[in-house]
Design an enzyme around this catalytic site. Structure first.
Site, PDB file in Angstrom:
ATOM      1  N   ARG A  50     -59.580   9.540 -13.776  1.00  0.00           N
ATOM      2  CA  ARG A  50     -61.278   9.623 -14.041  1.00  0.00           C
ATOM      3  C   ARG A  50     -61.921   8.388 -14.631  1.00  0.00           C
ATOM      4  O   ARG A  50     -62.946   7.997 -14.549  1.00  0.00           O
ATOM      5  CB  ARG A  50     -61.343  10.724 -15.101  1.00  0.00           C
ATOM      6  CG  ARG A  50     -61.098  12.013 -14.733  1.00  0.00           C
ATOM      7  CD  ARG A  50     -62.104  12.971 -14.136  1.00  0.00           C
ATOM      8  NE  ARG A  50     -61.924  14.149 -13.954  1.00  0.00           N
ATOM      9  CZ  ARG A  50     -61.787  15.229 -14.823  1.00  0.00           C
ATOM     10  NH1 ARG A  50     -62.611  15.174 -16.058  1.00  0.00           N
ATOM     11  NH2 ARG A  50     -61.533  16.594 -14.480  1.00  0.00           N
ATOM     12  N   ASP A 161     -75.742  20.005 -22.695  1.00  0.00           N
ATOM     13  CA  ASP A 161     -74.453  19.758 -22.042  1.00  0.00           C
ATOM     14  C   ASP A 161     -74.446  18.259 -22.792  1.00  0.00           C
ATOM     15  O   ASP A 161     -75.262  17.586 -22.753  1.00  0.00           O
ATOM     16  CB  ASP A 161     -74.056  20.106 -20.886  1.00  0.00           C
ATOM     17  CG  ASP A 161     -72.820  20.137 -20.602  1.00  0.00           C
ATOM     18  OD1 ASP A 161     -72.207  21.055 -20.522  1.00  0.00           O
ATOM     19  OD2 ASP A 161     -71.958  18.900 -20.553  1.00  0.00           O
TER      20      ASP A 161
HETATM   21  C1  LIG Z   1     -65.873  24.316 -18.616  1.00  0.00           C
HETATM   22  S1  LIG Z   1     -67.380  23.845 -18.912  1.00  0.00           S
HETATM   23  C2  LIG Z   1     -68.057  25.500 -19.370  1.00  0.00           C
HETATM   24  C3  LIG Z   1     -69.562  25.945 -18.592  1.00  0.00           C
HETATM   25  C4  LIG Z   1     -69.953  27.319 -18.791  1.00  0.00           C
HETATM   26  N1  LIG Z   1     -70.422  27.335 -20.142  1.00  0.00           N
HETATM   27  C5  LIG Z   1     -69.122  28.359 -18.394  1.00  0.00           C
HETATM   28  O1  LIG Z   1     -68.298  29.094 -19.235  1.00  0.00           O
HETATM   29  O2  LIG Z   1     -68.830  28.423 -17.228  1.00  0.00           O
HETATM   30  C6  LIG Z   1     -67.590  23.277 -20.423  1.00  0.00           C
HETATM   31  C7  LIG Z   1     -68.557  22.303 -20.552  1.00  0.00           C
HETATM   32  O3  LIG Z   1     -68.544  21.792 -22.095  1.00  0.00           O
HETATM   33  C8  LIG Z   1     -69.196  20.323 -22.283  1.00  0.00           C
HETATM   34  N2  LIG Z   1     -68.682  19.961 -23.259  1.00  0.00           N
HETATM   35  C9  LIG Z   1     -67.561  19.592 -23.866  1.00  0.00           C
HETATM   36  N3  LIG Z   1     -67.658  18.888 -24.954  1.00  0.00           N
HETATM   37  C10 LIG Z   1     -68.918  19.084 -25.282  1.00  0.00           C
HETATM   38  C11 LIG Z   1     -69.554  18.790 -26.738  1.00  0.00           C
HETATM   39  N4  LIG Z   1     -69.003  17.838 -27.601  1.00  0.00           N
HETATM   40  N5  LIG Z   1     -70.921  18.850 -26.571  1.00  0.00           N
HETATM   41  C12 LIG Z   1     -71.459  19.352 -25.647  1.00  0.00           C
HETATM   42  N6  LIG Z   1     -70.945  19.965 -24.557  1.00  0.00           N
HETATM   43  C13 LIG Z   1     -69.667  19.736 -24.389  1.00  0.00           C
HETATM   44  C14 LIG Z   1     -68.512  20.082 -21.072  1.00  0.00           C
HETATM   45  O4  LIG Z   1     -69.480  18.767 -20.388  1.00  0.00           O
HETATM   46  C15 LIG Z   1     -68.700  21.135 -19.890  1.00  0.00           C
HETATM   47  O5  LIG Z   1     -69.882  20.822 -18.947  1.00  0.00           O
END
Ligand SMILES: C[S@@+](CC[C@H](N)C(=O)[O-])C[C@H]1O[C@@H](n2cnc3c(N)ncnc32)[C@H](O)[C@@H]1O
Length: 289
Positions: A50, A161
């Site tokens: 990445r 996000d």
């Molecule tokens: C696996 S996705 C989940 C998406 C959706 N909520 C679902 O359940 O399908 C996790 C998301 O959390 C976000 N994320 C991770 N750490 C974060 C943080 N500290 N603050 C905000 N978003 C975060 C990532 O960028 C990612 O888009």
């Protein structure tokens, strides 16, 4: 040999001068401190694949030089963190949440909004928006006049996000047709139109959502309490103290009687457990004040 040294032994063809265990350790520390995301030693290859394009595009040449760069440069650190997020998501993921929301929560929210009260929903960690639009379509139901009606009331769905690339897709609200299989046909017909061979959410539904870049570990500028928070499959990347702090903040941000939906492998533990009652699988209600 440590787990990290072992993981590095398995990295094919990457020179130690370019990417070393110490670089992974430094990235891991930065990502954990800034975004709460835990990178286990098995993620050494993922970090390489990445970040290598960023190491190249910044002209840093080695990971050690890139680490120095992200330690000093906020914008580049942000790019690195975005690149290390996992954004996997899909429409109507964990369908029982939408069934519960539709049956037990939506009627009360519609009633409250119609009587002029503010209604706020938060899709926290919305990734590319499939969750957000699933919530919105469920909230609206099948009546095409519902969006215009809600638009005149004090209603808002906030979607946040940390990953700007994911947020941009969420806001564009345009998806490949083959990703829509789980969207109920009547909701899709009501709230999506075909454009350039893809499905796009109609404008009056889009007008009800605000997208914002937000690190859940940082300050939350939202003053109002939320009636519903969806934060699903985000806390799985965090360690236990971070999960507990975050879920406690959610519990404080939810209005009495409001609901929290979390991912299927997540749990409410710590001080929030005193404030929230489980009312379904990974569904919690805040006790009335
Ligand atoms: C696996 S996705 C989940 C998406 C959706 N909520 C679902 O359940 O399908 C996790 C998301 O959390 C976000 N994320 C991770 N750490 C974060 C943080 N500290 N603050 C905000 N978003 C975060 C990532 O960028 C990612 O888009």
């Amino acid at each position: 040999m440590t787990a990290l040294a072992e993981a590095f032994e398995k990295l094919p063809g990457i020179g130690k001068g370019v990417y070393a265990p110490a670089d992974f350790e430094a990235v891991r520390k930065i990502v954990h401190q800034s975004a709460g995301i835990v990178l286990v030693p098995g993620k050494a290859m993922l970090v390489y694949s990445r970040l290598a394009p960023l190491v190249r595009s910044t002209g840093c040449g080695t990971f050690a030089a890139y680490v120095k760069r992200i330690e000093a440069d906020d914008a580049e650190r942000r790019r690195a963190i975005c690149a290390l997020t996992t954004n996997h998501t899909f429409f109507f993921r964990e369908g029982h949440h939408f069934d519960h929301f539709s049956t037990h929560v939506r009627p009360g929210l519609l009633k409250r909004a119609s009587s002029g009260e503010p209604v706020r929903i938060w899709s926290a960690g919305c990734s590319s928006g499939e969750e957000t639009w699933s919530i919105m379509m469920t909230m609206l139901g099948t009546d095409r006049a519902a969006a215009a009606r809600l638009g005149k009331l004090d209603f808002l769905l906030l979607a946040t996000d940390i990953a700007d690339h994911a947020l941009a897709t969420a806001e564009a609200a345009q998806y490949r047709i083959d990703t829509l299989e789980a969207v109920p046909g009547e909701l899709r017909r009501a709230w999506m139109r075909e454009r350039d061979g893809q499905a796009v959410v109609v404008d009056d539904a889009r007008a009800l959502v605000r997208f914002k870049s937000l690190n859940l570990l940082g300050d939350w500028p939202m003053a109002r309490p939320f009636d519903v928070i969806f934060c699903r499959n985000v806390m799985i990347y965090f360690d236990q103290p971070t999960k507990e702090r975050l879920v406690h903040r959610f519990a404080r941000q939810i209005a009495p009687g409001g609901h929290l939906y979390i991912g299927h492998s997540e749990r409410v533990t710590g001080p929030a457990a005193q404030m929230l009652t489980q009312v379904g699988p990974t569904i919690y209600r805040k006790d009335a004040a």
